[in-house]
Design an enzyme around this catalytic site. Structure first.
Site, short mmCIF file in Angstrom:
data_model
loop_
_atom_site.label_atom_id
_atom_site.label_comp_id
_atom_site.label_asym_id
_atom_site.label_seq_id
_atom_site.Cartn_x
_atom_site.Cartn_y
_atom_site.Cartn_z
CD GLU A 176 -2.99 3.05 -5.27
OE1 GLU A 176 -1.81 2.75 -5.10
OE2 GLU A 176 -3.89 2.21 -5.45
CG HIS A 203 -3.01 -1.14 -6.93
ND1 HIS A 203 -3.31 -0.43 -5.80
CD2 HIS A 203 -3.12 -2.45 -6.59
CE1 HIS A 203 -3.59 -1.27 -4.82
NE2 HIS A 203 -3.49 -2.51 -5.27
NE ARG A 258 -4.27 -1.41 -0.03
CZ ARG A 258 -4.36 -2.48 -0.84
NH1 ARG A 258 -3.37 -2.78 -1.66
NH2 ARG A 258 -5.44 -3.23 -0.85
P1 NAD Z 1 -1.57 -11.25 4.86
O1 NAD Z 1 -2.58 -10.80 5.86
O2 NAD Z 1 -1.57 -12.70 4.46
O3 NAD Z 1 -0.09 -10.90 5.37
C1 NAD Z 1 0.24 -9.69 5.98
C2 NAD Z 1 1.39 -9.97 6.93
O4 NAD Z 1 1.83 -8.71 7.47
C3 NAD Z 1 0.99 -10.86 8.12
O5 NAD Z 1 1.90 -11.93 8.27
C4 NAD Z 1 1.04 -9.92 9.31
O6 NAD Z 1 1.42 -10.56 10.53
C5 NAD Z 1 2.10 -8.93 8.86
N1 NAD Z 1 2.07 -7.69 9.59
C6 NAD Z 1 1.02 -7.05 10.16
N2 NAD Z 1 1.44 -5.93 10.78
C7 NAD Z 1 2.77 -5.87 10.58
C8 NAD Z 1 3.76 -4.94 10.98
N3 NAD Z 1 3.47 -3.88 11.73
N4 NAD Z 1 5.04 -5.18 10.60
C9 NAD Z 1 5.37 -6.28 9.88
N5 NAD Z 1 4.46 -7.19 9.48
C10 NAD Z 1 3.18 -6.98 9.83
O7 NAD Z 1 -1.77 -10.31 3.61
P2 NAD Z 1 -1.30 -10.59 2.11
O8 NAD Z 1 -2.40 -11.27 1.36
O9 NAD Z 1 0.04 -11.17 2.11
O10 NAD Z 1 -1.26 -9.10 1.54
C11 NAD Z 1 -0.32 -8.15 2.02
C12 NAD Z 1 -0.68 -6.78 1.50
O11 NAD Z 1 -0.51 -6.76 0.08
C13 NAD Z 1 -2.16 -6.39 1.69
O12 NAD Z 1 -2.35 -5.79 2.96
C14 NAD Z 1 -2.41 -5.43 0.60
O13 NAD Z 1 -2.20 -4.13 1.07
C15 NAD Z 1 -1.34 -5.75 -0.45
N6 NAD Z 1 -1.87 -6.22 -1.74
C16 NAD Z 1 -1.49 -5.60 -2.87
C17 NAD Z 1 -1.97 -6.03 -4.11
C18 NAD Z 1 -1.53 -5.39 -5.41
O14 NAD Z 1 -2.19 -5.60 -6.43
N7 NAD Z 1 -0.45 -4.65 -5.44
C19 NAD Z 1 -2.84 -7.11 -4.17
C20 NAD Z 1 -3.20 -7.75 -2.98
C21 NAD Z 1 -2.72 -7.29 -1.75
#
Ligand code: NAD
Length: 330
Positions: A263, A295, A234
């Site tokens: 964005e 994105h 994000r």
């Molecule tokens: P997820 O919930 O499986 O994993 C997120 C991880 O971050 C978890 O392991 C959690 O413990 C960890 N986390 C939480 N707070 C934290 C902190 N303060 N410091 C370090 N780690 C922390 O989520 P995911 O499916 O892996 O997705 C991750 C992110 O990717 C989403 O939140 C979303 O913003 C982003 N995303 C982007 C796209 C894109 O098209 N670019 C698509 C999907 C998701």
């Protein structure tokens, strides 16, 4: 169920219609984003379906509640754009697509790394001009480089596995450490150790009050000189103005972003005939060592199939009073 689908692009219609068997749900598509000014479009509907840049703050939720909306279904994984406390307060359920294809985003992060490193985006244009020179194209081996991964959930895990395959040393930071990744050779470190030791840092944690501006001038001063930063998570994980300073003084060696903190006004739109008013992104675009994609990490056929299937399942579960497997709870 009658659902108002906001921020619709042609691919949203194509994939949702493909899996909406026998028109089980009545999907009405709106190009407009959902925000306080557009809630009236949802009058007469039971649910709204939204995406990453719809702004579902307390004011929007208040308006949605008044017109009888009972479900906000996000067709994405992140939910930082929804005020969950306000939704709970108004007894509106929030669902999402928690995992559609972690590989899609992880592979895109790798695409950003490889492109920035080996400059394939530049050479593509050069060769088209019959310029076959190697000038300024020197990259570096990924093999044995240290890659720091912040957030080792679904996408971070997929990313770690790819980078291990490249022969990188993978270090990570997460508030919840993964035993499986440790067994595969990922070593968890403190954030400061990760900043200090990584040649490449990739962000895969959610945006929340704790992670907002995780990368500001203080953090940039701690990273390795010339390091590469990749953000497919994000935009507001990085303070863009501080990233620009770090790029200008040369400390940040490369920046690859699929997300950007402002964005909403830009991404998913063709602005090629417009004058861009956002000076930060204009400055970013001027750096030769910055790569921006709009994105698109999620944008694969496999991911779009899964997003549509899960989005529709969330409607069905809600309509039939089944447990909401994909509910986002406070
Ligand atoms: P997820 O919930 O499986 O994993 C997120 C991880 O971050 C978890 O392991 C959690 O413990 C960890 N986390 C939480 N707070 C934290 C902190 N303060 N410091 C370090 N780690 C922390 O989520 P995911 O499916 O892996 O997705 C991750 C992110 O990717 C989403 O939140 C979303 O913003 C982003 N995303 C982007 C796209 C894109 O098209 N670019 C698509 C999907 C998701």
């Amino acid at each position: 169920m009658k659902i108002a689908v906001f921020s619709t692009k042609p691919h949203d219609r194509e994939f949702l219609d493909k899996f909406n068997t026998n028109n089980r749900h009545e999907l009405i598509y709106f190009e407009a984003a959902l925000n306080t000014d557009t809630t009236n479009l949802a009058v007469g509907f039971e649910a709204v379906c939204v995406f990453v840049n719809d702004k579902i703050d307390a004011k929007t939720i208040d308006k949605l509640s008044k017109i009888g909306i009972k479900l906000i279904d996000l067709r994405c994984a992140g939910f930082n754009n929804v005020d969950l406390a306000a939704a709970k307060n108004k007894n509106i359920k929030v669902t999402r697509v928690p995992a559609y294809s972690p590989q899609a985003v992880a592979e895109h992060a790798v695409a950003l790394i490889l492109t920035l490193n080996r400059k394939t985006h530049k050479v593509y244009n050069r060769v088209r001009e019959s310029n076959f020179s190697l000038e300024n194209l020197i990259g570096f081996n990924l093999y044995r480089k240290t890659v720091g991964v912040i957030g080792t959930g679904k996408i971070g895990t997929a990313f770690c596995q790819i980078m291990l395959g490249f022969g990188c040393k993978v270090i990570a930071y997460d508030v919840n450490e993964s035993e499986t990744l440790k067994e595969k050779g990922v070593v968890y470190k403190t954030l400061n150790e990760l900043f200090k030791n990584s040649d490449i840092i990739s962000l895969h944690c959610p945006l929340n009050p704790k992670t907002k501006y995780l990368f500001d001038s203080k953090t940039f001063s701690k990273i390795k000189n010339g390091a590469m930063l990749i953000n497919t998570s994000r935009g507001a994980l990085i303070k863009t103005s501080d990233a620009i300073d770090a790029l200008k003084n040369g400390h940040l060696g490369y920046l690859g972003i699929d997300v950007y903190e402002q964005e909403e006004q830009l991404f998913f739109k063709d602005l090629s005939e417009s004058i861009i008013q956002d000076d930060l992104i204009e400055r970013l675009m001027a750096f030769h060592n910055v790569l921006i994609t709009p994105h698109q990490g999620f944008f694969t056929k496999e991911a779009l199939d899964q997003i549509a299937i899960t989005t529709l399942k969330n409607f069905t579960d809600f309509e039939e009073g089944l447990p909401l497997e994909n509910e986002v709870k406070l």
